[in-house]
Design a protein around this motif. Structure first.
Motif, PDB file in Angstrom:
ATOM      1  N   ASP A 177       0.805  -1.220   0.000  1.00 53.84           N
ATOM      2  CA  ASP A 177       0.000   0.000   0.000  1.00 53.84           C
ATOM      3  C   ASP A 177       0.839   1.272   0.000  1.00 53.84           C
ATOM      4  O   ASP A 177       0.371   2.320  -0.454  1.00 53.84           O
ATOM      5  N   ASP A 178       2.051   1.191   0.531  1.00 52.74           N
ATOM      6  CA  ASP A 178       2.895   2.388   0.610  1.00 52.74           C
ATOM      7  C   ASP A 178       3.823   2.526  -0.584  1.00 52.74           C
ATOM      8  O   ASP A 178       4.768   3.329  -0.573  1.00 52.74           O
ATOM      9  N   VAL A 179       3.539   1.770  -1.641  1.00 54.19           N
ATOM     10  CA  VAL A 179       4.413   1.735  -2.822  1.00 54.19           C
ATOM     11  C   VAL A 179       3.672   2.250  -4.060  1.00 54.19           C
ATOM     12  O   VAL A 179       2.485   1.969  -4.252  1.00 54.19           O
ATOM     13  N   VAL A 180       4.393   3.003  -4.885  1.00 51.30           N
ATOM     14  CA  VAL A 180       3.908   3.407  -6.202  1.00 51.30           C
ATOM     15  C   VAL A 180       4.899   2.901  -7.242  1.00 51.30           C
ATOM     16  O   VAL A 180       6.109   3.128  -7.112  1.00 51.30           O
ATOM     17  N   ILE A 181       4.408   2.190  -8.251  1.00 51.50           N
ATOM     18  CA  ILE A 181       5.256   1.727  -9.353  1.00 51.50           C
ATOM     19  C   ILE A 181       5.223   2.794 -10.440  1.00 51.50           C
ATOM     20  O   ILE A 181       4.150   3.166 -10.919  1.00 51.50           O
ATOM     21  N   LEU A 182       6.376   3.294 -10.826  1.00 51.23           N
ATOM     22  CA  LEU A 182       6.461   4.393 -11.797  1.00 51.23           C
ATOM     23  C   LEU A 182       7.170   3.945 -13.070  1.00 51.23           C
ATOM     24  O   LEU A 182       8.334   3.562 -13.043  1.00 51.23           O
ATOM     25  N   ASP A 183       6.461   4.016 -14.187  1.00 48.34           N
ATOM     26  CA  ASP A 183       7.018   3.708 -15.505  1.00 48.34           C
ATOM     27  C   ASP A 183       7.647   4.988 -16.051  1.00 48.34           C
ATOM     28  O   ASP A 183       6.978   6.012 -16.192  1.00 48.34           O
ATOM     29  N   VAL A 184       8.947   4.956 -16.349  1.00 48.02           N
ATOM     30  CA  VAL A 184       9.637   6.165 -16.823  1.00 48.02           C
ATOM     31  C   VAL A 184       9.868   6.137 -18.333  1.00 48.02           C
ATOM     32  O   VAL A 184      10.643   6.945 -18.858  1.00 48.02           O
ATOM     33  N   ARG A 185       9.168   5.252 -19.033  1.00 42.73           N
ATOM     34  CA  ARG A 185       9.338   5.133 -20.481  1.00 42.73           C
ATOM     35  C   ARG A 185       8.351   6.020 -21.232  1.00 42.73           C
ATOM     36  O   ARG A 185       7.467   6.649 -20.654  1.00 42.73           O
ATOM     37  N   SER A 186       8.489   6.030 -22.545  1.00 39.43           N
ATOM     38  CA  SER A 186       7.670   6.868 -23.412  1.00 39.43           C
ATOM     39  C   SER A 186       6.293   6.255 -23.649  1.00 39.43           C
ATOM     40  O   SER A 186       6.059   5.076 -23.389  1.00 39.43           O
ATOM     41  N   ASN A 187       5.381   7.081 -24.180  1.00 36.08           N
ATOM     42  CA  ASN A 187       3.995   6.663 -24.402  1.00 36.08           C
ATOM     43  C   ASN A 187       3.875   5.377 -25.213  1.00 36.08           C
ATOM     44  O   ASN A 187       3.117   4.468 -24.861  1.00 36.08           O
ATOM     45  N   TYR A 188       4.598   5.299 -26.342  1.00 32.08           N
ATOM     46  CA  TYR A 188       4.436   4.141 -27.213  1.00 32.08           C
ATOM     47  C   TYR A 188       4.935   2.868 -26.547  1.00 32.08           C
ATOM     48  O   TYR A 188       4.472   1.765 -26.875  1.00 32.08           O
ATOM     49  N   GLU A 189       5.860   3.008 -25.577  1.00 36.39           N
ATOM     50  CA  GLU A 189       6.361   1.834 -24.870  1.00 36.39           C
ATOM     51  C   GLU A 189       5.353   1.331 -23.841  1.00 36.39           C
ATOM     52  O   GLU A 189       5.022   0.141 -23.810  1.00 36.39           O
ATOM     53  N   HIS A 190       4.852   2.233 -22.976  1.00 36.83           N
ATOM     54  CA  HIS A 190       3.938   1.737 -21.941  1.00 36.83           C
ATOM     55  C   HIS A 190       2.546   1.460 -22.482  1.00 36.83           C
ATOM     56  O   HIS A 190       1.756   0.753 -21.843  1.00 36.83           O
ATOM     57  N   SER A 191       2.207   1.958 -23.693  1.00 32.01           N
ATOM     58  CA  SER A 191       0.914   1.601 -24.288  1.00 32.01           C
ATOM     59  C   SER A 191       0.921   0.144 -24.761  1.00 32.01           C
ATOM     60  O   SER A 191      -0.130  -0.503 -24.842  1.00 32.01           O
ATOM     61  N   LEU A 192       2.099  -0.371 -25.065  1.00 29.21           N
ATOM     62  CA  LEU A 192       2.229  -1.763 -25.502  1.00 29.21           C
ATOM     63  C   LEU A 192       2.254  -2.716 -24.313  1.00 29.21           C
ATOM     64  O   LEU A 192       1.715  -3.823 -24.373  1.00 29.21           O
ATOM     65  N   GLY A 193       2.886  -2.282 -23.219  1.00 28.50           N
ATOM     66  CA  GLY A 193       2.966  -3.141 -22.042  1.00 28.50           C
ATOM     67  C   GLY A 193       3.480  -2.374 -20.844  1.00 28.50           C
ATOM     68  O   GLY A 193       4.313  -1.471 -20.981  1.00 28.50           O
ATOM     69  N   LYS A 194       2.986  -2.718 -19.658  1.00 33.96           N
ATOM     70  CA  LYS A 194       3.409  -2.047 -18.428  1.00 33.96           C
ATOM     71  C   LYS A 194       3.037  -2.931 -17.233  1.00 33.96           C
ATOM     72  O   LYS A 194       2.251  -3.868 -17.352  1.00 33.96           O
ATOM     73  N   PHE A 195       3.588  -2.613 -16.076  1.00 33.93           N
ATOM     74  CA  PHE A 195       3.223  -3.340 -14.875  1.00 33.93           C
ATOM     75  C   PHE A 195       1.797  -2.986 -14.449  1.00 33.93           C
ATOM     76  O   PHE A 195       1.359  -1.835 -14.598  1.00 33.93           O
ATOM     77  N   LYS A 196       1.105  -3.966 -13.945  1.00 38.65           N
ATOM     78  CA  LYS A 196      -0.245  -3.762 -13.422  1.00 38.65           C
ATOM     79  C   LYS A 196      -0.229  -2.640 -12.383  1.00 38.65           C
ATOM     80  O   LYS A 196       0.624  -2.612 -11.505  1.00 38.65           O
ATOM     81  N   ASN A 197      -1.138  -1.701 -12.527  1.00 35.92           N
ATOM     82  CA  ASN A 197      -1.316  -0.573 -11.600  1.00 35.92           C
ATOM     83  C   ASN A 197      -0.177   0.451 -11.642  1.00 35.92           C
ATOM     84  O   ASN A 197      -0.093   1.316 -10.767  1.00 35.92           O
ATOM     85  N   ALA A 198       0.682   0.378 -12.640  1.00 34.18           N
ATOM     86  CA  ALA A 198       1.788   1.341 -12.721  1.00 34.18           C
ATOM     87  C   ALA A 198       1.286   2.735 -13.080  1.00 34.18           C
ATOM     88  O   ALA A 198       0.315   2.894 -13.832  1.00 34.18           O
ATOM     89  N   VAL A 199       1.965   3.748 -12.536  1.00 39.61           N
ATOM     90  CA  VAL A 199       1.732   5.130 -12.934  1.00 39.61           C
ATOM     91  C   VAL A 199       2.531   5.383 -14.207  1.00 39.61           C
ATOM     92  O   VAL A 199       3.737   5.088 -14.262  1.00 39.61           O
ATOM     93  N   THR A 200       1.882   5.892 -15.243  1.00 38.00           N
ATOM     94  CA  THR A 200       2.570   6.218 -16.492  1.00 38.00           C
ATOM     95  C   THR A 200       2.503   7.720 -16.737  1.00 38.00           C
ATOM     96  O   THR A 200       1.596   8.400 -16.239  1.00 38.00           O
ATOM     97  N   LEU A 201       3.448   8.225 -17.490  1.00 43.06           N
ATOM     98  CA  LEU A 201       3.521   9.656 -17.777  1.00 43.06           C
ATOM     99  C   LEU A 201       3.331   9.894 -19.268  1.00 43.06           C
ATOM    100  O   LEU A 201       3.757   9.079 -20.091  1.00 43.06           O
ATOM    101  N   ASP A 202       2.719  11.001 -19.593  1.00 40.99           N
ATOM    102  CA  ASP A 202       2.484  11.366 -20.985  1.00 40.99           C
ATOM    103  C   ASP A 202       3.737  12.026 -21.542  1.00 40.99           C
ATOM    104  O   ASP A 202       3.883  13.240 -21.527  1.00 40.99           O
ATOM    105  N   ILE A 203       4.685  11.196 -21.998  1.00 40.21           N
ATOM    106  CA  ILE A 203       5.936  11.715 -22.545  1.00 40.21           C
ATOM    107  C   ILE A 203       6.244  11.043 -23.872  1.00 40.21           C
ATOM    108  O   ILE A 203       6.026   9.842 -24.045  1.00 40.21           O
ATOM    109  N   GLU A 204       6.731  11.832 -24.814  1.00 37.14           N
ATOM    110  CA  GLU A 204       7.112  11.306 -26.122  1.00 37.14           C
ATOM    111  C   GLU A 204       8.534  10.761 -26.117  1.00 37.14           C
ATOM    112  O   GLU A 204       8.860   9.827 -26.846  1.00 37.14           O
ATOM    113  N   ASN A 205       9.402  11.353 -25.288  1.00 34.94           N
ATOM    114  CA  ASN A 205      10.794  10.944 -25.163  1.00 34.94           C
ATOM    115  C   ASN A 205      11.226  11.118 -23.713  1.00 34.94           C
ATOM    116  O   ASN A 205      10.626  11.902 -22.969  1.00 34.94           O
ATOM    117  N   PHE A 206      12.276  10.407 -23.326  1.00 39.47           N
ATOM    118  CA  PHE A 206      12.733  10.494 -21.938  1.00 39.47           C
ATOM    119  C   PHE A 206      13.154  11.906 -21.564  1.00 39.47           C
ATOM    120  O   PHE A 206      13.069  12.300 -20.400  1.00 39.47           O
TER     121      PHE A 206
END
Length: 318
Positions: A128-157
């Motif tokens: 409960d005290d953890v947040v999973i953060l995806d630091v990859r680009s939109n096209y990467e996390h739209s294809l696959g990501k960890f369940k419940n991960a926070v994703t960011l709207d970024i085109e490039n790192f």
């Protein structure tokens, strides 16, 4: 039958005269008949190379024998054929472009988030005290990501630093960052620490290592990779497909590059739309005079560029 490997790796380690190193390293790779793409900067190496198992072993042994690269953690995939067509080694200002070059802010050799091996990451990720953060680009996390991960709207790192403020409400949480192989997390976690996040972690070896050592549990979809495979399976435990066709909305995990080289958009497209759109994301791209021939894979060999030639000043602003 010849066995081939594909190696994914990075190493933050100071390289003096990195431009000359890049030139010499290209010759070395070609002597082993390797193909792939390597970025060299004063801060280290970032590469994916592919070739016979023997050549790949020689490459790994040679890098590990160099004190600067002795701690490189190679992710090794067995493949049916080499994952590239040509060998490129290029000198750049950073091995992963963040736009932040102040060593007082970002210096992965001195300060990053705490590294978690895949099994420890798996044990922590659902707390409960953890947040999973995806630091990859939109096209990467739209294809696959960890369940419940926070994703960011970024085109490039390089867009990541501007998104830090959106995460301010999470400063009292344990932040678990992840990316494909670990390289982006080194800088992302360092920046989070600089911005006042106190409990920051990173998945050591990234999604690829997690798939190999933890079975990929709860990674939903496929993982985008930067070679002619375009994506790889990760989850051997509870796999699902989360991506949809850009054109029709049908569930699909096929990632391609738009056949229009002036677009070259990364997007998911089902086979039916691939045929109908000739590998393009839009009718305008389909009608473009420079459209490449679509062979069903959606992967295109880049037009060769001069190796290690500095860009004109007008281009450096990017």
């Amino acid at each position: 039958m010849t066995k081939y490997n594909t190696l994914l790796y990075y190493c933050y380690s100071t390289i003096a005269d990195a431009e000359q190193f890049a030139t010499d390293h290209l010759k070395f790779c070609k002597s082993l008949n390797l193909v792939g793409r390597i970025i060299v900067a004063e801060e280290g190496l970032n590469g994916t190379v592919s070739g016979t198992a023997e050549s790949c072993n020689t490459y790994m042994d040679t890098l590990h024998a160099d004190p600067r690269f002795a701690r490189v953690d190679f992710k090794v995939d067995e493949v049916g054929e080499p994952s590239f067509v040509k060998m490129h080694v290029r000198y750049k200002s950073e091995i992963v472009h963040s736009g932040l070059r102040d060593p007082h802010i970002i210096n992965p050799e001195k300060k990053t988030g705490k590294h978690l091996d895949p099994k420890d990451f798996m044990a922590m990720k659902d707390r409960d005290d953890v947040v999973i953060l995806d630091v990859r680009s939109n096209y990467e996390h739209s294809l696959g990501k960890f369940k419940n991960a926070v994703t960011l709207d970024i085109e490039n790192f390089r867009d990541f630093p501007a998104k830090i403020n959106e995460l301010a409400q999470l400063k009292d949480k344990k932040i678990l960052t992840y990316c494909t192989g670990g390289i982006k997390c080194e800088k992302a976690s360092a920046l989070l620490l600089h911005e006042g996040f106190t409990d920051v972690y990173q998945l050591h070896g990234g999604i690829i290592k997690y798939g190999k050592e933890a079975g990929g549990q709860d990674f939903e979809g496929k993982c985008y990779v930067f070679d002619n495979r375009l994506s790889v399976d990760v989850n051997q435990v509870n796999p699902v497909v989360i991506s949809t066709c850009y054109n029709c909305g049908k569930i699909t995990d096929k990632m391609i590059n738009c056949a229009n080289p002036e677009c070259n958009e990364h997007f998911t497209q089902c086979d039916e739309c691939g045929t109908a759109m000739d590998g393009c994301c839009s009718d305008d791209c389909k009608a473009h005079p420079r459209k490449r021939v679509y062979d069903g894979t959606g992967y295109y060999v880049k037009v060769p560029q001069p190796v290690n030639v500095k860009k004109a000043k007008v281009q450096l602003a990017d």
